[in-house]
Design a protein around this motif. Structure first.
Motif, PDB file in Angstrom:
ATOM      1  N   THR A 274      45.934  56.573  37.330  1.00 19.26           N
ATOM      2  CA  THR A 274      46.154  57.553  36.548  1.00 19.26           C
ATOM      3  C   THR A 274      47.724  57.043  35.917  1.00 19.26           C
ATOM      4  OG1 THR A 274      45.073  59.312  37.575  1.00 19.26           O
ATOM      5  CG2 THR A 274      46.565  59.885  36.030  1.00 19.26           C
ATOM      6  N   LEU A 275      48.663  56.942  37.021  1.00 19.09           N
ATOM      7  CA  LEU A 275      49.940  56.383  36.385  1.00 19.09           C
ATOM      8  C   LEU A 275      49.896  55.116  35.790  1.00 19.09           C
ATOM      9  CD1 LEU A 275      51.737  57.165  39.842  1.00 19.09           C
ATOM     10  CD2 LEU A 275      52.166  58.373  37.761  1.00 19.09           C
ATOM     11  N   ALA A 276      49.053  54.155  36.085  1.00 20.15           N
ATOM     12  CA  ALA A 276      49.082  52.843  35.257  1.00 20.15           C
ATOM     13  C   ALA A 276      48.668  53.194  33.750  1.00 20.15           C
ATOM     14  CB  ALA A 276      48.000  52.135  35.813  1.00 20.15           C
ATOM     15  N   LEU A 277      47.861  54.402  33.377  1.00 20.47           N
ATOM     16  CA  LEU A 277      47.257  54.686  32.299  1.00 20.47           C
ATOM     17  C   LEU A 277      48.623  55.056  31.385  1.00 20.47           C
ATOM     18  CD1 LEU A 277      43.944  56.047  33.039  1.00 20.47           C
ATOM     19  CD2 LEU A 277      44.439  54.391  31.149  1.00 20.47           C
ATOM     20  N   PHE A 278      49.336  55.994  32.229  1.00 23.63           N
ATOM     21  CA  PHE A 278      50.496  56.838  31.520  1.00 23.63           C
ATOM     22  C   PHE A 278      51.653  55.633  31.352  1.00 23.63           C
ATOM     23  CE2 PHE A 278      49.383  60.885  33.875  1.00 23.63           C
ATOM     24  CZ  PHE A 278      48.992  61.488  32.560  1.00 23.63           C
ATOM     25  N   SER A 279      51.798  54.786  32.295  1.00 22.87           N
ATOM     26  CA  SER A 279      52.672  53.539  31.904  1.00 22.87           C
ATOM     27  C   SER A 279      52.245  52.718  30.622  1.00 22.87           C
ATOM     28  CB  SER A 279      52.865  52.932  32.912  1.00 22.87           C
ATOM     29  OG  SER A 279      53.384  51.523  32.866  1.00 22.87           O
ATOM     30  N   GLN A 280      50.860  52.365  30.653  1.00 20.73           N
ATOM     31  CA  GLN A 280      50.636  51.639  29.562  1.00 20.73           C
ATOM     32  C   GLN A 280      50.614  52.202  28.277  1.00 20.73           C
ATOM     33  OE1 GLN A 280      49.933  48.092  29.943  1.00 20.73           O
ATOM     34  NE2 GLN A 280      49.461  48.283  27.446  1.00 20.73           N
ATOM     35  N   HIS A 281      49.984  53.463  28.192  1.00 18.23           N
ATOM     36  CA  HIS A 281      49.646  53.911  26.930  1.00 18.23           C
ATOM     37  C   HIS A 281      50.557  55.294  26.499  1.00 18.23           C
ATOM     38  CE1 HIS A 281      46.426  51.607  26.734  1.00 18.23           C
ATOM     39  NE2 HIS A 281      45.589  52.226  27.794  1.00 18.23           N
ATOM     40  N   GLY A 282      51.392  55.477  27.449  1.00 18.77           N
ATOM     41  CA  GLY A 282      52.410  56.919  26.926  1.00 18.77           C
ATOM     42  C   GLY A 282      51.872  57.715  27.958  1.00 18.77           C
ATOM     43  N   LEU A 283      52.951  59.093  27.715  1.00 16.21           N
ATOM     44  CA  LEU A 283      52.720  60.208  28.674  1.00 16.21           C
ATOM     45  C   LEU A 283      51.858  61.287  28.186  1.00 16.21           C
ATOM     46  CD1 LEU A 283      56.307  60.612  30.061  1.00 16.21           C
ATOM     47  CD2 LEU A 283      54.573  59.175  31.153  1.00 16.21           C
ATOM     48  N   ASP A 284      51.291  61.196  26.739  1.00 19.29           N
ATOM     49  CA  ASP A 284      50.546  62.107  26.184  1.00 19.29           C
ATOM     50  C   ASP A 284      49.296  61.457  26.005  1.00 19.29           C
ATOM     51  OD1 ASP A 284      49.261  64.137  25.084  1.00 19.29           O
ATOM     52  OD2 ASP A 284      51.099  64.462  23.580  1.00 19.29           O
ATOM     53  N   PRO A 285      48.298  61.795  26.668  1.00 20.74           N
ATOM     54  CA  PRO A 285      47.059  61.151  26.340  1.00 20.74           C
ATOM     55  C   PRO A 285      46.446  61.307  24.728  1.00 20.74           C
ATOM     56  CG  PRO A 285      46.798  62.400  28.346  1.00 20.74           C
ATOM     57  CD  PRO A 285      48.079  62.842  27.780  1.00 20.74           C
ATOM     58  N   ALA A 286      47.076  62.307  24.156  1.00 22.64           N
ATOM     59  CA  ALA A 286      46.655  62.546  22.687  1.00 22.64           C
ATOM     60  C   ALA A 286      46.910  61.302  21.826  1.00 22.64           C
ATOM     61  CB  ALA A 286      47.518  63.713  22.152  1.00 22.64           C
ATOM     62  N   ASP A 287      48.021  60.477  22.508  1.00 19.80           N
ATOM     63  CA  ASP A 287      48.423  59.333  21.548  1.00 19.80           C
ATOM     64  C   ASP A 287      47.909  57.996  21.920  1.00 19.80           C
ATOM     65  OD1 ASP A 287      50.346  61.040  20.340  1.00 19.80           O
ATOM     66  OD2 ASP A 287      51.825  60.508  21.903  1.00 19.80           O
ATOM     67  N   TRP A 288      46.766  58.226  22.947  1.00 23.82           N
ATOM     68  CA  TRP A 288      46.177  56.930  23.570  1.00 23.82           C
ATOM     69  C   TRP A 288      45.127  56.394  22.241  1.00 23.82           C
ATOM     70  CZ3 TRP A 288      44.850  58.142  29.482  1.00 23.82           C
ATOM     71  CH2 TRP A 288      46.237  58.403  29.979  1.00 23.82           C
ATOM     72  N   PRO A 289      45.061  54.981  22.629  1.00 23.15           N
ATOM     73  CA  PRO A 289      43.778  54.442  21.601  1.00 23.15           C
ATOM     74  C   PRO A 289      42.450  55.329  21.848  1.00 23.15           C
ATOM     75  CG  PRO A 289      45.055  52.815  23.260  1.00 23.15           C
ATOM     76  CD  PRO A 289      45.519  54.365  23.605  1.00 23.15           C
ATOM     77  N   PRO A 290      41.862  55.373  20.629  1.00 24.67           N
ATOM     78  CA  PRO A 290      40.531  56.273  20.909  1.00 24.67           C
ATOM     79  C   PRO A 290      39.759  55.569  21.980  1.00 24.67           C
ATOM     80  CG  PRO A 290      41.286  56.171  18.673  1.00 24.67           C
ATOM     81  CD  PRO A 290      42.394  55.293  19.454  1.00 24.67           C
ATOM     82  N   PRO A 291      39.267  54.313  21.970  1.00 21.37           N
ATOM     83  CA  PRO A 291      38.221  53.852  22.948  1.00 21.37           C
ATOM     84  C   PRO A 291      38.720  54.214  24.444  1.00 21.37           C
ATOM     85  CG  PRO A 291      38.962  52.260  21.265  1.00 21.37           C
ATOM     86  CD  PRO A 291      39.981  53.178  21.299  1.00 21.37           C
ATOM     87  N   VAL A 292      40.184  54.148  24.736  1.00 25.06           N
ATOM     88  CA  VAL A 292      40.287  54.496  25.987  1.00 25.06           C
ATOM     89  C   VAL A 292      40.270  56.160  26.235  1.00 25.06           C
ATOM     90  CG1 VAL A 292      42.362  54.947  27.618  1.00 25.06           C
ATOM     91  CG2 VAL A 292      42.260  53.057  26.283  1.00 25.06           C
ATOM     92  N   ARG A 293      40.570  56.844  25.126  1.00 25.66           N
ATOM     93  CA  ARG A 293      40.172  58.411  25.374  1.00 25.66           C
ATOM     94  C   ARG A 293      38.790  58.759  25.462  1.00 25.66           C
ATOM     95  NH1 ARG A 293      43.560  62.349  23.411  1.00 25.66           N
ATOM     96  NH2 ARG A 293      42.066  63.343  22.724  1.00 25.66           N
ATOM     97  N   ALA A 294      37.938  58.141  24.802  1.00 24.91           N
ATOM     98  CA  ALA A 294      36.727  58.268  24.872  1.00 24.91           C
ATOM     99  C   ALA A 294      36.177  57.698  26.292  1.00 24.91           C
ATOM    100  CB  ALA A 294      35.785  57.245  23.819  1.00 24.91           C
ATOM    101  N   ALA A 295      36.614  56.545  26.882  1.00 30.51           N
ATOM    102  CA  ALA A 295      36.064  56.045  28.086  1.00 30.51           C
ATOM    103  C   ALA A 295      36.320  57.459  29.216  1.00 30.51           C
ATOM    104  CB  ALA A 295      36.728  54.770  28.432  1.00 30.51           C
ATOM    105  N   LEU A 296      37.258  58.203  29.190  1.00 28.74           N
ATOM    106  CA  LEU A 296      37.759  59.216  29.897  1.00 28.74           C
ATOM    107  C   LEU A 296      37.299  60.497  29.738  1.00 28.74           C
ATOM    108  CD1 LEU A 296      41.270  57.469  30.586  1.00 28.74           C
ATOM    109  CD2 LEU A 296      39.591  57.516  32.196  1.00 28.74           C
ATOM    110  N   HIS A 297      36.543  60.327  28.612  1.00 29.62           N
ATOM    111  CA  HIS A 297      36.064  61.859  27.932  1.00 29.62           C
ATOM    112  C   HIS A 297      37.425  62.875  27.759  1.00 29.62           C
ATOM    113  CE1 HIS A 297      32.160  60.841  28.576  1.00 29.62           C
ATOM    114  NE2 HIS A 297      32.454  60.536  29.930  1.00 29.62           N
ATOM    115  N   LEU A 298      38.376  62.123  27.227  1.00 30.15           N
ATOM    116  CA  LEU A 298      39.640  63.230  26.921  1.00 30.15           C
ATOM    117  C   LEU A 298      39.660  63.461  25.416  1.00 30.15           C
ATOM    118  CD1 LEU A 298      42.216  60.832  28.822  1.00 30.15           C
ATOM    119  CD2 LEU A 298      41.525  63.145  29.358  1.00 30.15           C
TER     120      LEU A 298
END
Ligand code: AMP
Ligand code: ZN
Length: 298
Positions: A274-298
């Motif tokens: 989880t921390l690796a994802l925050f470090s790589q993509h930012g602290l707000d999952p709303a801003d993450w790349p859509p495929p990453v959000r989709a993989a995590l059902h966010l």
């Protein structure tokens, strides 16, 4: 601002007043839940039984794991007050004077789980020989390791999800190796840079150094490393472990044809991923790349 302070300022982690102990907010938990579901999906190929554990295991089972022989510096046992009224009066006095009040605390029958696979071997061994084809157990627990640190990647209480394979030598090592590939594919899907490297467990003392180098020489432990945080230090987020027949011997585990069983496990550090994802993509999952959000059902 440091990665730790950014996590705290954003509310993802809530420091609880001692190093390595945190609360998590809803956003952190949503990502953790997405990871758990993805791990379930990726493990769905084999016939797997599911086991969710409390953070404690019986002291008797814990003593048999060999953990105190190999990693006494990391272990935690639950101690409780067992004194009489006089001892209690003294305890209250010590608390009021901010003195050490723990002298009367006595070991209970519970130890904290140091890795979620440890309770599994005894449970499966108690059933008798493994079925034809062996067994795969999907297990998870909150784990404790006494390694106080301010690095959010090194917590004292964290969740470890594992798949444990029990069977023939080929089944155990084959399963371990298949997950090395799957783990890397999972990291790619999550947009995380990763590398796999040979590793060793932190065996205690001088004798431990020999065990650690033997483990490395035989590549029994591999880790998936992801750069995280301020210095992009490599954090071990998954481990792929071959135990050969060591747990088979200590727990009397047998295959269907009576041979000593071999075991392997793959461990996923839910907090570290989880921390690796925050470090790589930012602290707000709303801003993450859509495929990453989709993989995590966010
Ligand atoms: P290990 O049994 O040491 O290989 O641990 C399995 C996984 O648990 C590691 O790959 C980490 O992702 C995670 N883990 C181990 N120790 C810690 C810790 N102190 N804090 C957070 N996660 C940890
Ligand atoms: Zn394990």
């Amino acid at each position: 601002m440091s990665f730790r302070n950014r996590l705290i300022e954003a509310g993802r982690l809530v420091p609880l007043g001692t190093p390595g102990l945190y609360g998590r907010d809803g956003t952190f938990e949503a990502v953790a839940a997405g990871l758990e579901a993805l791990i379930t999906q990726l493990g769905a190929g084999e016939r797997t039984e599911t086991l969710r554990l409390p953070p404690g295991m019986s002291m008797a089972a814990f003593a048999r794991t060999g953990y105190m022989r190999n990693f006494p510096q990391l272990a935690g046992t639950v101690h409780c007050f067992c004194g009489d009224e006089r001892a209690h009066r003294q305890l209250v006095r010590q608390l009021e004077c901010s003195e050490d009040w723990t002298a009367e605390q006595r070991a209970s029958e519970v130890a904290l789980v140091p890795a979620s696979c440890y309770p599994v071997y005894g449970l499966v061994a108690a059933r008798g020989p493994l079925p034809e084809g062996g067994a795969v157990v999907d297990v998870a627990a909150w784990c404790f390791r006494h390694e106080p640190s301010d690095d959010p990647m090194r917590q004292q209480m964290f969740r470890m999800r594992e798949y444990v394979r029990l069977g023939t030598p080929d089944q155990a090592i084959g399963y371990r190796n298949a997950w090395v590939e799957r783990g890397q594919a999972m990291a790619r899907r999550l947009g995380l840079n990763s590398a796999v490297d040979i590793a060793n467990d932190p065996f205690f003392g001088r004798a431990g150094r020999v065990l650690a180098s033997g483990q490395r020489d035989q590549a029994l432990k591999l880790e998936l490393l992801i750069p995280v945080g301020d210095d992009q230090e490599q954090g071990a987020c998954m481990s792929f472990n071959a135990h050969r027949d060591s747990f088979g011997h200590s727990w009397g585990l047998r295959t269907a044809d009576g041979a000593v069983a071999h075991t392997a496990c793959v461990g996923f550090g839910i907090e570290r991923l989880t921390l690796a994802l925050f470090s790589q993509h930012g602290l707000d999952p709303a801003d993450w790349p859509p495929p990453v959000r989709a993989a995590l059902h966010l």
